[in-house]
Design a protein around this motif. Structure first.
Motif, PDB file in Angstrom:
ATOM      1  N   ASP A  13       0.829  -1.205   0.000  1.00 41.17           N
ATOM      2  CA  ASP A  13       0.000   0.000   0.000  1.00 41.17           C
ATOM      3  C   ASP A  13       0.867   1.261   0.000  1.00 41.17           C
ATOM      4  O   ASP A  13       0.642   2.200   0.761  1.00 41.17           O
ATOM      5  CB  ASP A  13      -0.951  -0.013   1.197  1.00 41.17           C
ATOM      6  CG  ASP A  13      -0.235  -0.246   2.519  1.00 41.17           C
ATOM      7  OD1 ASP A  13       1.001  -0.472   2.519  1.00 41.17           O
ATOM      8  OD2 ASP A  13      -0.902  -0.209   3.568  1.00 41.17           O
ATOM      9  N   TYR A  14       1.873   1.268  -0.860  1.00 38.98           N
ATOM     10  CA  TYR A  14       2.766   2.405  -1.002  1.00 38.98           C
ATOM     11  C   TYR A  14       3.237   2.423  -2.454  1.00 38.98           C
ATOM     12  O   TYR A  14       2.843   1.558  -3.249  1.00 38.98           O
ATOM     13  CB  TYR A  14       3.950   2.301  -0.035  1.00 38.98           C
ATOM     14  CG  TYR A  14       4.696   0.969  -0.074  1.00 38.98           C
ATOM     15  CD1 TYR A  14       5.803   0.775  -0.904  1.00 38.98           C
ATOM     16  CD2 TYR A  14       4.285  -0.111   0.725  1.00 38.98           C
ATOM     17  CE1 TYR A  14       6.478  -0.437  -0.943  1.00 38.98           C
ATOM     18  CE2 TYR A  14       4.963  -1.325   0.695  1.00 38.98           C
ATOM     19  CZ  TYR A  14       6.053  -1.481  -0.132  1.00 38.98           C
ATOM     20  OH  TYR A  14       6.722  -2.684  -0.171  1.00 38.98           O
ATOM     21  N   ASN A  15       4.062   3.368  -2.804  1.00 40.31           N
ATOM     22  CA  ASN A  15       4.559   3.477  -4.173  1.00 40.31           C
ATOM     23  C   ASN A  15       6.085   3.504  -4.186  1.00 40.31           C
ATOM     24  O   ASN A  15       6.714   4.001  -3.254  1.00 40.31           O
ATOM     25  CB  ASN A  15       4.025   4.749  -4.849  1.00 40.31           C
ATOM     26  CG  ASN A  15       2.525   4.712  -5.067  1.00 40.31           C
ATOM     27  OD1 ASN A  15       1.996   3.730  -5.577  1.00 40.31           O
ATOM     28  ND2 ASN A  15       1.834   5.765  -4.670  1.00 40.31           N
ATOM     29  N   TYR A  47       8.504  -2.744  -9.050  1.00 43.56           N
ATOM     30  CA  TYR A  47       7.999  -1.560  -8.358  1.00 43.56           C
ATOM     31  C   TYR A  47       6.668  -1.891  -7.673  1.00 43.56           C
ATOM     32  O   TYR A  47       6.012  -2.897  -7.973  1.00 43.56           O
ATOM     33  CB  TYR A  47       7.809  -0.399  -9.335  1.00 43.56           C
ATOM     34  CG  TYR A  47       6.831  -0.686 -10.454  1.00 43.56           C
ATOM     35  CD1 TYR A  47       5.467  -0.404 -10.325  1.00 43.56           C
ATOM     36  CD2 TYR A  47       7.274  -1.243 -11.654  1.00 43.56           C
ATOM     37  CE1 TYR A  47       4.575  -0.676 -11.353  1.00 43.56           C
ATOM     38  CE2 TYR A  47       6.387  -1.517 -12.693  1.00 43.56           C
ATOM     39  CZ  TYR A  47       5.046  -1.220 -12.528  1.00 43.56           C
ATOM     40  OH  TYR A  47       4.159  -1.502 -13.542  1.00 43.56           O
ATOM     41  N   SER A  49       2.927  -0.252  -6.867  1.00 42.93           N
ATOM     42  CA  SER A  49       1.943   0.794  -7.156  1.00 42.93           C
ATOM     43  C   SER A  49       0.571   0.167  -7.262  1.00 42.93           C
ATOM     44  O   SER A  49       0.453  -1.044  -7.480  1.00 42.93           O
ATOM     45  CB  SER A  49       2.287   1.542  -8.463  1.00 42.93           C
ATOM     46  OG  SER A  49       2.048   0.721  -9.588  1.00 42.93           O
ATOM     47  N   ASP A  50      -0.445   0.982  -7.062  1.00 43.30           N
ATOM     48  CA  ASP A  50      -1.843   0.538  -7.195  1.00 43.30           C
ATOM     49  C   ASP A  50      -2.123  -0.698  -6.339  1.00 43.30           C
ATOM     50  O   ASP A  50      -2.869  -1.598  -6.740  1.00 43.30           O
ATOM     51  CB  ASP A  50      -2.180   0.252  -8.657  1.00 43.30           C
ATOM     52  CG  ASP A  50      -1.997   1.476  -9.544  1.00 43.30           C
ATOM     53  OD1 ASP A  50      -2.405   2.574  -9.113  1.00 43.30           O
ATOM     54  OD2 ASP A  50      -1.443   1.334 -10.646  1.00 43.30           O
TER      55      ASP A  50
END
Length: 241
Positions: A13-15, A47, A49-50
């Protein structure tokens, strides 16, 4: 029947890059099993994301490294022993893709296969309707064709997320997909470390290989390969009967 409580979760829950307090990148050009990729530490190949971890395998212009991908591990940062693991993931599309979620033992001085390997999930884009689970020990391993493997057949492995589950106690290991058991091993009274090296801490590895003995023929037109992991949950055993 064991009872469990949530002890660890990685919800992505981060980017950005995977949390460095949990994950380490493994990098290099040479890997086992006749794999063709180089593993790199590049944001475009791995990575968050989302709400998911994304591992991307791509073609490269480097003749010494025709494909780039990523492999991360929790070694020396987060180890596990026993419990239930629920990893929600969606497989990549593409012939030659070989994603895996697996665990390796941490006993010092014990190389593979004696250290023990637990393969929660392996998938090949060339066999897109099946996913496998397996385990390897000194006695049971693929190099001597004695490893134990379970197979699930499904038509939506690379289009939908599924829960890949390992239930691991001092007496058994059970591999499940969406809580359907596909492989189980029970500890026998006379088992030694050679048969049952599972009473020790293990670390987790998540990777996307290209080709190799499991991934098979690589079709360049199918790139990039995109492997997604939405969450990882580890539940400790609080009661076992």
């Amino acid at each position: 029947m064991a009872k469990f409580k949530l002890a660890f979760e990685e919800n992505f829950d981060y980017n950005g890059k995977p949390n460095p307090e949990i994950w380490t990148f493994q990098v290099g050009p040479k890997w086992a099993n006749n794999e063709k990729q180089c593993y790199v530490d590049k944001l475009e190949n791995c990575y968050v994301s989302d709400g998911a971890l994304h591992i991307i395998a791509t073609k490269s212009d480097d003749p010494n490294c025709p494909y780039e991908s990523a492999r991360i591990m929790s070694k020396d940062k987060k180890h596990f022993q026993y419990g239930r693991f629920v990893v929600r993931a969606k497989m990549p599309k593409g012939r030659g893709a070989w994603p895996a979620i697996w665990f390796m033992g941490t006993v010092k001085g014990q190389g593979w296969p004696a250290c023990g390997e637990i393969d929660l999930m392996e998938f090949a884009g060339n066999r897109r309707t099946q996913v496998t689970s397996a385990y390897h020990t000194k006695t049971y391993n693929h190099s001597i064709n004695t490893h134990k493997e379970g197979v699930l057949i499904a038509n939506n492995l690379d289009t939908e997320f599924h829960d890949y589950i390992l239930e691991w106690t001092k007496d058994h290991i059970s591999f499940q997909v969406d809580y359907e058991e596909i492989l189980r091993a029970d500890k026998k009274p006379n088992d030694t470390f050679a048969e049952w090296p599972f009473d020790q801490p293990y670390y987790m590895i998540i990777n996307l290989a290209v080709g190799g003995w499991y991934g098979g023929k690589i079709v360049d037109e199918d790139f990039p390969f995109h492997f997604e992991v939405a969450s990882i949950r580890h539940f400790e055993i609080i009661e076992e009967k």
